[in-house]
Design an enzyme around this catalytic site. Structure first.
Site, PDB file in Angstrom:
ATOM      1  N   HIS A  15     -37.748  21.365  22.346  1.00 13.00           N
ATOM      2  CA  HIS A  15     -38.077  22.140  23.551  1.00 13.00           C
ATOM      3  C   HIS A  15     -39.545  22.599  23.599  1.00 13.00           C
ATOM      4  CE1 HIS A  15     -36.654  25.894  21.112  1.00 13.00           C
ATOM      5  NE2 HIS A  15     -37.939  25.685  20.935  1.00 13.00           N
ATOM      6  N   GLU A  34     -34.668  26.008  13.748  1.00 12.12           N
ATOM      7  CA  GLU A  34     -34.080  25.923  15.105  1.00 12.12           C
ATOM      8  C   GLU A  34     -32.968  24.866  15.166  1.00 12.12           C
ATOM      9  OE1 GLU A  34     -37.765  27.245  18.071  1.00 12.12           O
ATOM     10  OE2 GLU A  34     -37.357  25.117  17.830  1.00 12.12           O
ATOM     11  N   HIS A  80     -37.687  33.049  22.567  1.00 10.72           N
ATOM     12  CA  HIS A  80     -38.829  33.203  21.658  1.00 10.72           C
ATOM     13  C   HIS A  80     -39.497  34.556  21.885  1.00 10.72           C
ATOM     14  CE1 HIS A  80     -38.102  28.875  21.979  1.00 10.72           C
ATOM     15  NE2 HIS A  80     -38.707  28.728  20.824  1.00 10.72           N
ATOM     16  N   HIS A 127     -41.066  21.483  12.377  1.00 11.26           N
ATOM     17  CA  HIS A 127     -42.344  22.093  12.771  1.00 11.26           C
ATOM     18  C   HIS A 127     -42.517  23.455  12.117  1.00 11.26           C
ATOM     19  CE1 HIS A 127     -39.659  23.748  15.915  1.00 11.26           C
ATOM     20  NE2 HIS A 127     -40.622  24.479  16.475  1.00 11.26           N
TER      21      HIS A 127
HETATM   22  C1  DHB Z   1     -44.262  24.964  19.602  1.00  9.40           C
HETATM   23  C2  DHB Z   1     -42.973  24.502  19.390  1.00  9.40           C
HETATM   24  C3  DHB Z   1     -41.878  25.323  19.612  1.00  9.40           C
HETATM   25  O1  DHB Z   1     -40.579  24.945  19.382  1.00  9.40           O
HETATM   26  C4  DHB Z   1     -42.058  26.581  20.090  1.00  9.40           C
HETATM   27  O2  DHB Z   1     -40.961  27.291  20.372  1.00  9.40           O
HETATM   28  C5  DHB Z   1     -43.342  27.082  20.284  1.00  9.40           C
HETATM   29  C6  DHB Z   1     -44.441  26.260  20.046  1.00  9.40           C
HETATM   30  C7  DHB Z   1     -45.449  24.099  19.392  1.00  9.40           C
HETATM   31  O3  DHB Z   1     -45.314  22.983  18.889  1.00  9.40           O
HETATM   32  O4  DHB Z   1     -46.533  24.489  19.763  1.00  9.40           O
HETATM   33 FE    FE Z   2     -38.987  26.920  19.653  1.00 11.90          FE
END
Ligand code: DHB
Ligand code: FE
Length: 284
Positions: free
Chosen positions: A12, A240, A59, A193
């Site tokens: 997302h 997540e 978030h 990530h």
């Molecule tokens: C990013 C990815 C995410 O899942 C998020 O919630 C906020 C930022 C990113 O890759 O910048």
């Molecule tokens: Fe996220």
């Protein structure tokens, strides 16, 4: 009775929403990513459900450190796109399904999962970006959506096991709703990530693809993966991914039915700081 016809899994990343909103989706950086969702958009057009039950995480937008529900179900008639600091995304208001949401709340809470009932909430990129990826830029989203927010932002998040078991309870809830609705369950977030600290920018293709393999073929054993493995292998925000287990737990093979049909699978790096993963499973 209502029935769950399919589950959809997707990252997302907020920059994906910005790319669409700012007309950049055809640029060389973004083109391969959006191309990977073309089959999914066609599939959703041909298989538009009556309701999407969309598992995502907020978030620190609607919630904050002041209030941290582990699981929150959106029972409102509508949910506005949130202002995440640069104005709300120019996307349609999400229309809810208060009757089905209230039924799911009643069933799942009495099935021993403590949900927080939310009657007013704006929805952030965690919910709107998956809709954009599969629907493009419509005037209105193709069907009502029940937002289901999971805390994966502030320690402690729920375990993969609990998410998987919750998915089973959600299936029982939906399939005991006394109206012949076609419902899809979406699980969002991930893949690997990390947005902070020394390992910011971490991507782990091997982990991500093994996660997708196992999600499809053996979700029960995947659900036993401890948090520390997600954080170590997939980065702090990789956790997540436990949300995908809620959607997977709602599929009928988990309750003794046939294995689902894999409609589409896609993996792409990079999108902002994140590896993007995506799969669609249909109940047969
Ligand atoms: C990013 C990815 C995410 O899942 C998020 O919630 C906020 C930022 C990113 O890759 O910048
Ligand atoms: Fe996220």
């Amino acid at each position: 009775m209502a029935r769950i016809t399919a589950s959809v899994y997707t990252s997302h990343v907020p920059a994906i929403g910005a790319a669409l909103d700012l007309g950049k989706s055809g640029e060389p950086y973004w083109q391969p990513l959006f191309k990977g969702y073309e089959p999914s958009k066609a599939w959703l057009k041909a298989n538009t459900p009556d309701v999407i039950f969309l598992v995502y995480n907020d978030h620190a937008t609607a919630f904050s450190l002041e209030m941290i529900p582990t699981f929150a179900i959106g029972c409102a008639a509508e949910f506005k796109p949130a202002d995440e600091g640069w104005g709300p995304r120019p996307v349609p208001t999400v229309i809810g399904h208060p009757e089905l949401a209230a039924h799911i709340a009643q069933s799942v809470i009495q099935d021993d999962f403590d949900l927080t009932i939310v009657n007013k909430m704006d929805v952030d990129h965690g919910l709107t970006v998956p809709l954009s990826l599969l629907c493009g830029q419509p005037q209105a989203w193709p069907c009502p959506v029940i937002p289901f927010a999971v805390n994966v932002v502030q320690f402690p998040p729920p375990s993969g096991r609990r998410c998987f078991e919750l998915g089973k309870a959600i299936r029982r809830a939906i399939e005991s709703y006394d109206e012949p609705l076609n419902v899809q369950v979406w699980g969002t977030g991930g893949m690997s990530h990390q947005l902070q600290g020394q390992r910011a920018g971490l991507i782990n293709r091997e982990f991500d693809n093994a996660f997708l393999d196992q999600l499809i073929a053996d979700p029960d054993s995947l659900s036993r993966k401890p948090h520390i493995d997600y954080v170590r292998e997939a980065g702090s925000e990789g956790v997540e991914l436990v949300m995908w287990l809620i959607a997977r737990g709602a599929m009928s093979d988990v309750a003794g039915g046939q294995p689902p049909r894999l409609v589409h699978r896609f993996y792409h790096v990079p999108a902002s700081n994140t590896a993007v993963g995506h799969a669609i499973l249909e109940n047969v």
